[in-house]
Write a protein that holds these residues in place. Sequence first.
Motif, short mmCIF file in Angstrom:
data_model
loop_
_atom_site.label_atom_id
_atom_site.label_comp_id
_atom_site.label_asym_id
_atom_site.label_seq_id
_atom_site.Cartn_x
_atom_site.Cartn_y
_atom_site.Cartn_z
N ILE A 122 -29.90 9.28 -1.83
CA ILE A 122 -28.75 8.97 -1.39
C ILE A 122 -28.73 7.91 -0.58
N GLU A 123 -29.67 7.79 0.43
CA GLU A 123 -29.69 6.76 1.55
C GLU A 123 -30.18 5.74 1.00
N GLU A 124 -31.20 5.73 0.24
CA GLU A 124 -31.75 4.35 -0.70
C GLU A 124 -30.61 3.61 -1.53
N ALA A 125 -30.25 4.59 -2.13
CA ALA A 125 -28.99 4.13 -3.02
C ALA A 125 -27.75 3.40 -1.93
N GLU A 126 -27.65 3.87 -0.95
CA GLU A 126 -26.52 3.38 -0.28
C GLU A 126 -27.01 1.95 0.48
N ASN A 127 -28.27 1.91 0.84
CA ASN A 127 -28.87 0.77 1.35
C ASN A 127 -28.89 -0.38 0.47
N ARG A 128 -29.20 -0.07 -1.02
CA ARG A 128 -29.08 -1.08 -1.93
C ARG A 128 -27.80 -1.56 -2.22
N VAL A 167 -21.28 3.67 -7.93
CA VAL A 167 -22.29 4.00 -6.82
C VAL A 167 -21.72 4.15 -5.62
N VAL A 168 -20.69 3.35 -5.09
CA VAL A 168 -20.11 3.49 -3.97
C VAL A 168 -19.46 4.95 -3.81
N ALA A 169 -18.43 4.99 -5.02
CA ALA A 169 -17.67 6.14 -5.23
C ALA A 169 -18.54 7.27 -5.21
N LEU A 170 -19.58 7.41 -6.01
CA LEU A 170 -20.38 8.59 -6.08
C LEU A 170 -21.19 9.02 -4.69
N ILE A 171 -21.57 8.07 -3.93
CA ILE A 171 -21.99 8.23 -2.54
C ILE A 171 -20.97 9.01 -1.99
#
Length: 82
Positions: A7-13, A65-69
């Motif tokens: 989750i953090e990795e996706a948020e960083n991307r 991805v933003v909405a899912l996070i």
Amino acid sequence: MKLPNWIEEAENRVNSATEGPWISFVEGRDHLSGSSFIRTSGGDIELTGATIEDQDFIAHARQDVVALIEEVRRLNSLLDEK
């Protein structure tokens, strides 16, 4: 509850990518001339070898991805309250 690392990795991307929204424009569907592209706040992205569905997926992923996070964080906070 600690969120998974992905989750953090996706948020960083997401945070490192060009700001949204990204919008898919397909020649013949969304405009009549030129090429198909993804419009971003930083300029257009043109893809080679992608299907229309691939292009739409990539463009929408910027927002999805933003909405899912955000939803994962919201659900996680509900679990923490219990």
